[in-house]
Structure formats: C-alpha cells, structure tokens
Design a protein around this motif. Structure first.
Motif, mmCIF file in Angstrom:
data_model
loop_
_atom_site.group_PDB
_atom_site.id
_atom_site.type_symbol
_atom_site.label_atom_id
_atom_site.label_comp_id
_atom_site.label_asym_id
_atom_site.label_seq_id
_atom_site.Cartn_x
_atom_site.Cartn_y
_atom_site.Cartn_z
ATOM 1 N N THR A 1 0.515 3.830 -3.240
ATOM 2 C CA THR A 1 -0.090 5.156 -3.050
ATOM 3 C C THR A 1 0.884 6.291 -3.314
ATOM 4 O O THR A 1 0.460 7.446 -3.473
ATOM 5 C CB THR A 1 -0.691 5.282 -1.631
ATOM 6 O OG1 THR A 1 0.292 4.936 -0.659
ATOM 7 C CG2 THR A 1 -1.911 4.379 -1.494
ATOM 8 N N THR A 2 2.176 5.976 -3.369
ATOM 9 C CA THR A 2 3.130 7.005 -3.788
ATOM 10 C C THR A 2 3.086 7.200 -5.305
ATOM 11 O O THR A 2 3.500 8.250 -5.810
ATOM 12 C CB THR A 2 4.566 6.648 -3.364
ATOM 13 O OG1 THR A 2 4.956 5.414 -3.979
ATOM 14 C CG2 THR A 2 4.666 6.522 -1.860
ATOM 15 N N ASP B 1 0.125 6.952 -7.112
ATOM 16 C CA ASP B 1 -1.084 7.761 -7.279
ATOM 17 C C ASP B 1 -2.014 7.454 -6.110
ATOM 18 O O ASP B 1 -2.264 6.286 -5.813
ATOM 19 C CB ASP B 1 -1.781 7.424 -8.600
ATOM 20 C CG ASP B 1 -2.890 8.414 -8.944
ATOM 21 O OD1 ASP B 1 -3.862 8.520 -8.153
ATOM 22 O OD2 ASP B 1 -2.789 9.069 -9.992
ATOM 23 N N PRO B 2 -2.534 8.472 -5.445
ATOM 24 C CA PRO B 2 -3.416 8.222 -4.294
ATOM 25 C C PRO B 2 -4.636 7.376 -4.625
ATOM 26 O O PRO B 2 -5.164 6.673 -3.765
ATOM 27 C CB PRO B 2 -3.820 9.636 -3.854
ATOM 28 C CG PRO B 2 -2.719 10.524 -4.338
ATOM 29 C CD PRO B 2 -2.261 9.913 -5.638
ATOM 30 N N GLN B 3 -5.109 7.430 -5.881
ATOM 31 C CA GLN B 3 -6.291 6.650 -6.241
ATOM 32 C C GLN B 3 -6.034 5.138 -6.210
ATOM 33 O O GLN B 3 -6.985 4.350 -6.184
ATOM 34 C CB GLN B 3 -6.816 7.057 -7.620
ATOM 35 C CG GLN B 3 -7.577 8.381 -7.603
ATOM 36 C CD GLN B 3 -8.305 8.620 -8.907
ATOM 37 O OE1 GLN B 3 -7.683 8.684 -9.971
ATOM 38 N NE2 GLN B 3 -9.618 8.750 -8.840
ATOM 39 N N LEU B 4 -4.773 4.755 -6.215
ATOM 40 C CA LEU B 4 -4.463 3.322 -6.116
ATOM 41 C C LEU B 4 -4.779 2.770 -4.731
ATOM 42 O O LEU B 4 -4.720 1.565 -4.514
ATOM 43 C CB LEU B 4 -2.994 3.085 -6.476
ATOM 44 C CG LEU B 4 -2.645 3.321 -7.949
ATOM 45 C CD1 LEU B 4 -1.140 3.147 -8.179
ATOM 46 C CD2 LEU B 4 -3.416 2.378 -8.859
ATOM 47 N N ASP B 5 -5.142 3.643 -3.809
ATOM 48 C CA ASP B 5 -5.575 3.173 -2.496
ATOM 49 C C ASP B 5 -6.830 2.305 -2.614
ATOM 50 O O ASP B 5 -7.043 1.396 -1.798
ATOM 51 C CB ASP B 5 -5.852 4.354 -1.573
ATOM 52 C CG ASP B 5 -6.008 3.923 -0.123
ATOM 53 O OD1 ASP B 5 -5.033 3.391 0.442
ATOM 54 O OD2 ASP B 5 -7.106 4.089 0.428
ATOM 55 N N ASP B 6 -7.651 2.540 -3.639
ATOM 56 C CA ASP B 6 -8.834 1.703 -3.866
ATOM 57 C C ASP B 6 -8.436 0.254 -4.124
ATOM 58 O O ASP B 6 -9.087 -0.686 -3.648
ATOM 59 C CB ASP B 6 -9.645 2.223 -5.057
ATOM 60 C CG ASP B 6 -10.310 3.566 -4.780
ATOM 61 O OD1 ASP B 6 -10.600 3.854 -3.601
ATOM 62 O OD2 ASP B 6 -10.528 4.317 -5.746
ATOM 63 N N CYS C 1 -5.590 -1.154 -3.136
ATOM 64 C CA CYS C 1 -5.014 -1.702 -1.898
ATOM 65 C C CYS C 1 -6.114 -2.125 -0.933
ATOM 66 O O CYS C 1 -6.052 -3.204 -0.332
ATOM 67 C CB CYS C 1 -4.111 -0.663 -1.243
ATOM 68 S SG CYS C 1 -2.723 -0.146 -2.267
ATOM 69 N N ARG D 1 0.836 -1.209 0.000
ATOM 70 C CA ARG D 1 0.000 0.000 0.000
ATOM 71 C C ARG D 1 0.869 1.256 0.000
ATOM 72 O O ARG D 1 0.610 2.212 -0.748
ATOM 73 C CB ARG D 1 -0.933 0.001 1.214
ATOM 74 C CG ARG D 1 -1.861 1.229 1.268
ATOM 75 C CD ARG D 1 -2.610 1.292 2.596
ATOM 76 N NE ARG D 1 -3.713 0.373 2.650
ATOM 77 C CZ ARG D 1 -4.994 0.717 2.428
ATOM 78 N NH1 ARG D 1 -5.299 1.961 2.127
ATOM 79 N NH2 ARG D 1 -5.952 -0.185 2.536
#
Length: 358
Positions: A32-33, A35-40, A42, A28
């Motif tokens: 997220t470094t 792109d913050p949207q990749l938090d979805d 994770c 994670r």
C-alpha cells in the motif's frame, strides 16, 4: 498408536494461521506504500488464504519435523505455514483454468475481481480483468511462499537442507497440473493408470510426501526416516486425491464449497471417470462422451452421469482403491523409525484425509 487430541490440532492450526496473518499484514504495509489501490490485492489474498482451507501441507510438514526429532519451534511453524501460500497460488490458477465460479463457498478470485471491475465501472472487459488479476495474485503468492520460508527464522543450514524438497514440490505440482489439463484434451489416452499418475504429481507428492520430507529434512532426519515418510506419503496422497475426485462428483456443495458435479462439467479425467469408461458399454461411453465436459450440464445431466458411474462399478472400484492405498500408508508406519506420538498423529491424519466429506 495414540490419538491426537483435537485441542492439539486446533492449536497447531491457530499457530499456522497466526504466522500467515502476520506475514500478510507486513506485505499489506509494503504494497500500500506503492499505491493505495493495491489494498484490493491485499484484501483478496488475505480473504483467500485466511478464509478457509485444511492446512494439510503445513500440518504434515510439522509432524514430519516432530517425527524426526525436531523440537517444537515457532520458526519452523512459520516455515511450514509458507506452504499455504504455494497452495493459494495453485488454487487461484486452477480456478482460472477450470473456469470455476466458487472456491470454499465464496467467489473464485477471478470472479471477485471481475465483479470489482463491473461495480466500479472501469473500462474494458470485466472477465479479462478478473483473469489477469487472478494470475498475478497466484504469481504473487508463489513468490511470497519462498519469501516466507526464507524469512521464517529457521537457521540457514536447516533451511538449505529442506530447500530441495521445497523446489521439487513446486515443480511437481505444476507438472501435475499440466498433466491434468492434458488429460482433458488428450481423451483418447484416458485410463486409470494415467489418472493415477496425474494424482501422484498433482496431489500425492505435493500434499503429503514432500511436506513430510521437508519437515524431516529441517529436523535432520536420516535416510530410513525419509524413506518411511515416502512409503506413507505417496499412497496416502493418492488416496486423498481419489477422495477429492469422489467428492467432486458426489459431494454435498454445502460441505465442499463447490457446485454439485463441478468436475463433470469441467471434464476431469479422474480415476473415477476412467474406471467408468473402462467398465461401461458402448452406449454408456457415448453418454460420457456427450455429457462429460459440457459447460451447460444441468442437474439431470449430472444425475445421469452419477448413475452411470455407480452402475458401472466405478464408484465402488474407486472406494476400494482408496481403502487399499490408505491401508498401505498405515502399514508403512508399523516399524517406521518415527517418534511414537507423531506416528500416531500421522495415522490419525490418514484416516481424516481419506474419510472426509469436504
């Protein structure tokens, strides 16, 4: 043989899940470094991997390792926990192929992302986005499984000794999955023999035999111990899949996390269904042909197919086959060159894997 204490099983499961949690937290941070949207992504993987599952593959690998003389080792547990990421890949892709709505009582990954798309008002087709996301997440988990294995901290020579079993496991489960899809399309050649071949590669080797061999090889097991693991693992893995097939038709949705009769809607050509085809009348075969695989199969249709499976003796035949395979697996442990306590655990696991209700 001794019975494994519940606390031991719970402790191993907790260690497996802790290793997965640590690994996924690190991933994670990496994603997220970008792109913050990749938090979805994770959040979805964490919910899927940590939200349930029997942890059978790392458990069999661990006891295969201990049975071959391996000392309790946190690095080995981490290596074996990586198998849960391979399992996540298989399940995410399986749900896409089967158009399943749920997994473990929660929305399947492709449904989760289709809902996310709709809720956020994005453009394009929500279902197509969900399917694409699930395929990519499955691929990501496949890559992460190898990364977690290689970065487990197990010495390189021992990792190398287990890598052949790891590679074969990945190849065989994909082959088994294709044979499963093929069996639903090439219905003219449906048979119990063919269904058992699918079960052998989709589940038996992947769930039990290869994890045991992986654990054994990491511990430096000799050929006699590895042969004993195969003699135990192949029939038990097949019995496990047959139990899964029975639950896919007769299981309680509250326990299985899947809708009642889901395998019937998907048209799965399991041993159970093949046995019904072989034993039924021409009129019964016509009912199977008309209703099996119907996406709109309702509760009455499920009940009709269940009744037919029972009346033909297919359910009883499948239960006998489960008993035969389980007995063969347990019999292989009698004189096996496996440490006594792990052998007892494997005996208990055989019972748990084939007498389960979910």
């Amino acid at each position: 043989m001794p019975t494994v204490p519940a606390t031991t099983s719970a402790a191993l499961r907790a260690r497996i899940e802790a290793a997965l949690r640590d690994f996924l937290a690190a991933q994670r941070g990496r994603l997220t470094t970008i792109d913050p949207q990749l938090d979805d992504i994770c959040a979805a993987v964490e919910a899927f991997v940590l939200g349930g599952g029997k942890r059978l593959r790392p458990t069999f690998a661990y006891w295969g390792y201990r049975g071959a003389g391996g000392a309790d080792d946190g690095a080995a547990v981490t290596a074996f926990a990586s198998l849960e990421l391979l399992q996540a890949c298989a399940l995410m892709h399986d749900d896409v192929m089967d158009s399943s709505d749920t997994r473990r009582g929660e929305p399947a990954v492709h449904r989760r992302f289709a809902t996310l798309h709709a809720e956020r008002g994005w453009s394009g087709a929500a279902e197509g986005f969900g399917t694409a996301a699930a395929i990519l997440l499955g691929d990501l988990c496949l890559g992460w499984s190898a990364e977690m294995y290689d970065g487990s901290g197990v010495p390189a020579p021992r990792l190398a000794a287990g890598r052949e079993a790891y590679h074969l496991m990945r190849t065989e489960v994909m082959a088994g999955q294709y044979l499963d899809v093929l069996a639903q399309a090439d219905v003219a050649h449906s048979s119990r023999d063919r269904a058992e071949r699918v079960a052998r590669y989709k589940s038996a080797k992947y769930t039990v035999e290869r994890p045991l061999l992986l654990g054994g090889r990491l511990a430096g097991a000799g050929s006699a111990t590895l042969a004993a693991y195969s003699a135990y693992g192949l029939p038990l893995g097949a019995a496990f899949q047959l139990r899964d097939d029975v639950l896919g038709v007769f299981g309680d949705p509250a326990r299985t996390g899947k809708p009642a009769g889901d395998d019937l809607r998907e048209g799965k050509r399991t041993y159970l269904v093949a046995a019904a085809y072989e034993a039924t009348t021409p009129a019964g075969r016509a009912v199977l042909d008309a209703r099996l695989g119907a996406a709109d199969l309702d509760a009455d249709g499920v009940a009709q197919l269940r009744a037919l499976i029972v009346e033909t003796g297919a359910l009883a035949d499948t239960e006998r086959r489960i008993d035969q395979l389980t007995a063969a697996a347990l019999g292989s442990l009698a004189d096996a060159p496996i440490a006594p306590y792990p052998a007892g655990v494997l005996a208990d696991l055989a019972t748990a894997a084939t007498a389960r209700t979910r």
